[in-house]
Motif scaffolding. Structure first.
Motif, PDB file in Angstrom:
ATOM      1  N   GLY A  18      42.834  55.554  42.776  1.00 43.49           N
ATOM      2  CA  GLY A  18      43.157  55.577  41.204  1.00 43.49           C
ATOM      3  C   GLY A  18      43.944  56.876  40.856  1.00 43.49           C
ATOM      4  O   GLY A  18      44.778  56.526  40.042  1.00 43.49           O
ATOM      5  N   ASP A  24      44.083  50.150  37.791  1.00 46.63           N
ATOM      6  CA  ASP A  24      43.406  49.929  36.224  1.00 46.63           C
ATOM      7  C   ASP A  24      41.854  49.584  36.444  1.00 46.63           C
ATOM      8  O   ASP A  24      41.206  50.030  35.602  1.00 46.63           O
ATOM      9  CB  ASP A  24      44.062  48.511  36.037  1.00 46.63           C
ATOM     10  CG  ASP A  24      45.527  48.648  35.356  1.00 46.63           C
ATOM     11  OD1 ASP A  24      45.691  49.874  35.039  1.00 46.63           O
ATOM     12  OD2 ASP A  24      46.203  47.687  35.497  1.00 46.63           O
ATOM     13  N   GLU A  25      41.832  49.405  37.753  1.00 49.02           N
ATOM     14  CA  GLU A  25      40.013  49.109  37.776  1.00 49.02           C
ATOM     15  C   GLU A  25      39.689  49.838  39.218  1.00 49.02           C
ATOM     16  O   GLU A  25      40.495  50.045  40.200  1.00 49.02           O
ATOM     17  CB  GLU A  25      39.725  47.563  37.825  1.00 49.02           C
ATOM     18  CG  GLU A  25      40.329  46.685  38.695  1.00 49.02           C
ATOM     19  CD  GLU A  25      39.972  45.282  38.781  1.00 49.02           C
ATOM     20  OE1 GLU A  25      38.960  44.706  39.426  1.00 49.02           O
ATOM     21  OE2 GLU A  25      40.229  44.873  37.793  1.00 49.02           O
ATOM     22  N   GLU A  26      38.445  50.110  39.410  1.00 53.41           N
ATOM     23  CA  GLU A  26      37.929  50.943  40.424  1.00 53.41           C
ATOM     24  C   GLU A  26      37.979  49.862  41.825  1.00 53.41           C
ATOM     25  O   GLU A  26      37.469  48.852  41.437  1.00 53.41           O
ATOM     26  CB  GLU A  26      36.380  51.532  40.145  1.00 53.41           C
ATOM     27  CG  GLU A  26      35.944  52.444  41.033  1.00 53.41           C
ATOM     28  CD  GLU A  26      34.977  53.157  40.794  1.00 53.41           C
ATOM     29  OE1 GLU A  26      33.909  53.379  41.539  1.00 53.41           O
ATOM     30  OE2 GLU A  26      34.818  53.507  39.541  1.00 53.41           O
ATOM     31  N   LEU A  49      40.812  46.162  46.722  1.00 53.25           N
ATOM     32  CA  LEU A  49      41.350  46.306  45.276  1.00 53.25           C
ATOM     33  C   LEU A  49      42.334  45.154  44.777  1.00 53.25           C
ATOM     34  O   LEU A  49      42.643  44.364  45.873  1.00 53.25           O
ATOM     35  CB  LEU A  49      42.228  47.640  45.528  1.00 53.25           C
ATOM     36  CG  LEU A  49      42.981  47.953  46.995  1.00 53.25           C
ATOM     37  CD1 LEU A  49      44.400  47.848  46.972  1.00 53.25           C
ATOM     38  CD2 LEU A  49      42.395  49.409  47.162  1.00 53.25           C
ATOM     39  N   ARG A  50      42.229  45.083  43.796  1.00 51.12           N
ATOM     40  CA  ARG A  50      42.957  43.910  43.153  1.00 51.12           C
ATOM     41  C   ARG A  50      44.395  44.442  42.766  1.00 51.12           C
ATOM     42  O   ARG A  50      44.543  45.501  42.069  1.00 51.12           O
ATOM     43  CB  ARG A  50      42.377  43.328  41.823  1.00 51.12           C
ATOM     44  CG  ARG A  50      41.294  42.601  41.951  1.00 51.12           C
ATOM     45  CD  ARG A  50      40.526  42.444  40.915  1.00 51.12           C
ATOM     46  NE  ARG A  50      40.208  40.762  40.804  1.00 51.12           N
ATOM     47  CZ  ARG A  50      39.716  40.372  39.965  1.00 51.12           C
ATOM     48  NH1 ARG A  50      39.575  40.750  38.654  1.00 51.12           N
ATOM     49  NH2 ARG A  50      39.741  38.854  40.038  1.00 51.12           N
TER      50      ARG A  50
END
Length: 75
Positions: A18, A24-26, A49-50
């Protein structure tokens, strides 16, 4: 998806991702036991991860995972 040799490395990678890549997201941590192995020491850890917008460079992720003796795999 990044594959790491142990939980400690996966947790460090998830935290550092991050900061380094501005996610943006964990990321999600998942234990991946090797086939036929019951011992937790024989498990790999996945950092999922996305990146739907494809902002992350695969080469940079490969190099990043390598810092923890891991590697990147396509899902």
């Amino acid at each position: 998806m990044l594959v790491l040799p142990d939980r400690e490395a996966a947790e460090e990678v998830a935290q550092t991702l991050g900061e380094r890549f501005g996610l943006d997201e964990e990321p999600l941590l998942v234990r991946d036991a090797l086939a036929g192995e019951d011992d937790a020491e024989d498990a790999q850890w996945l950092v999922v991860l996305r990146d739907e917008e494809e902002r992350l460079d695969p080469g940079e992720l490969d190099e990043f995972a390598g810092e923890w003796e891991g590697w990147r795999e396509e899902p």
